[in-house]
Design an enzyme around this catalytic site. Sequence first.
Site, mmCIF file in Angstrom:
data_model
loop_
_atom_site.group_PDB
_atom_site.id
_atom_site.type_symbol
_atom_site.label_atom_id
_atom_site.label_comp_id
_atom_site.label_asym_id
_atom_site.label_seq_id
_atom_site.Cartn_x
_atom_site.Cartn_y
_atom_site.Cartn_z
ATOM 1 N N ILE A 50 -52.221 -9.020 11.046
ATOM 2 C CA ILE A 50 -51.491 -7.991 10.308
ATOM 3 C C ILE A 50 -49.986 -8.191 10.414
ATOM 4 O O ILE A 50 -49.259 -8.036 9.423
ATOM 5 C CB ILE A 50 -51.889 -6.595 10.819
ATOM 6 C CG1 ILE A 50 -53.357 -6.320 10.480
ATOM 7 C CG2 ILE A 50 -50.998 -5.514 10.214
ATOM 8 C CD1 ILE A 50 -53.921 -5.083 11.151
ATOM 9 N N SER A 63 -54.925 2.713 15.741
ATOM 10 C CA SER A 63 -56.321 2.350 15.496
ATOM 11 C C SER A 63 -57.142 3.627 15.400
ATOM 12 O O SER A 63 -56.852 4.604 16.111
ATOM 13 C CB SER A 63 -56.852 1.488 16.639
ATOM 14 O OG SER A 63 -58.266 1.378 16.575
ATOM 15 N N TYR A 89 -58.397 0.779 25.561
ATOM 16 C CA TYR A 89 -57.709 0.567 24.291
ATOM 17 C C TYR A 89 -57.607 1.878 23.513
ATOM 18 O O TYR A 89 -56.538 2.229 23.002
ATOM 19 C CB TYR A 89 -58.473 -0.476 23.480
ATOM 20 C CG TYR A 89 -57.924 -0.770 22.106
ATOM 21 C CD1 TYR A 89 -56.786 -1.551 21.946
ATOM 22 C CD2 TYR A 89 -58.556 -0.290 20.960
ATOM 23 C CE1 TYR A 89 -56.289 -1.845 20.687
ATOM 24 C CE2 TYR A 89 -58.063 -0.571 19.693
ATOM 25 C CZ TYR A 89 -56.937 -1.347 19.562
ATOM 26 O OH TYR A 89 -56.440 -1.630 18.312
ATOM 27 N N LYS A 124 -54.128 3.790 22.532
ATOM 28 C CA LYS A 124 -53.738 4.116 21.164
ATOM 29 C C LYS A 124 -53.557 5.625 20.989
ATOM 30 O O LYS A 124 -52.593 6.078 20.353
ATOM 31 C CB LYS A 124 -54.774 3.580 20.172
ATOM 32 C CG LYS A 124 -54.822 2.071 20.077
ATOM 33 C CD LYS A 124 -53.527 1.492 19.532
ATOM 34 C CE LYS A 124 -53.638 0.003 19.264
ATOM 35 N NZ LYS A 124 -52.395 -0.580 18.724
ATOM 36 N N THR A 145 -58.874 -10.002 10.415
ATOM 37 C CA THR A 145 -57.992 -10.818 11.238
ATOM 38 C C THR A 145 -58.827 -11.664 12.195
ATOM 39 O O THR A 145 -60.019 -11.406 12.411
ATOM 40 C CB THR A 145 -57.036 -9.939 12.059
ATOM 41 O OG1 THR A 145 -57.817 -9.140 12.961
ATOM 42 C CG2 THR A 145 -56.227 -9.022 11.155
#
Length: 267
Positions: free
Chosen positions: A13, A148, A167, A171, A202
């Site tokens: 990205i 996210s 994670y 976020k 990705t």
Amino acid sequence: MVSWAVTGATRGIGFGYIDNLSADPNNQVFALIRSLSTAGPLQELAGKRKNVHIVVTDLYDIKKLGEAAAKVSKATGGSLDVLILNAGSAGPHTNVLPPTAFIGKEEALEKEINENMKNNILSPMFVINSFLELVRKGQEKKIIFISSPSGDLEFTRITGIPSVVGYSAGKAGMNIIMTKFGAELAPEGIKTLSMSPGWVATDAAEQVTGEPEVRKYMLNAFHKIDPTVTGPTPVAEAVASQLKTIRGLTAENSGKSVGRFGNNDWF
């Protein structure tokens, strides 16, 4: 000329942002990266487009970030219009585990949480604070955090995905911090936004969801949110929609956490 700085710009990205933005000669684009060793495509693009500037820095080192900000300042005359915080990490291999799998693995849990706090909260905050004086003098005055849906409570509740604990916490934590930055800086005309790019095609996404069984599991989970999802969105398409949302950011919607279309449509 509008100036843009993007972290994590060597691939995925981040590179998509650089490619899209630099296609317009009216944009001045700064790619903030960790190392030139993995920046082959970026260097090739910079060789073709003179409005692409590569700045090697360390997103965890305040001194080096200050030096990076000084380089951007020298090129722009002391300002920066848009800062995009794209760099991040899913953390150690334990990200596949749900919360209860850490019972008896307290050291692994501590590493899972701490690495994600460093990568997804501390690092973005270091970058914001290092470049804030430039943003203050910019025309657009926008700071964007690439988040996210993993950090969204309702998304997690509905999909039922129990993994990527650290994670998701990182976020979610940075989402609220972006809102706090927005609240503090609103009197100065600075606008903030946390934005999820969705499921994007990705290399990093392929590593996580490339296996057929994993892909099937993710699709089943995502269909609880959007039954029309068939797979990841191409990078160029995802970036184009994100940029439309960034350009449309106003004081009225500053501080929000949204999907790439500027609403709660995560895909």
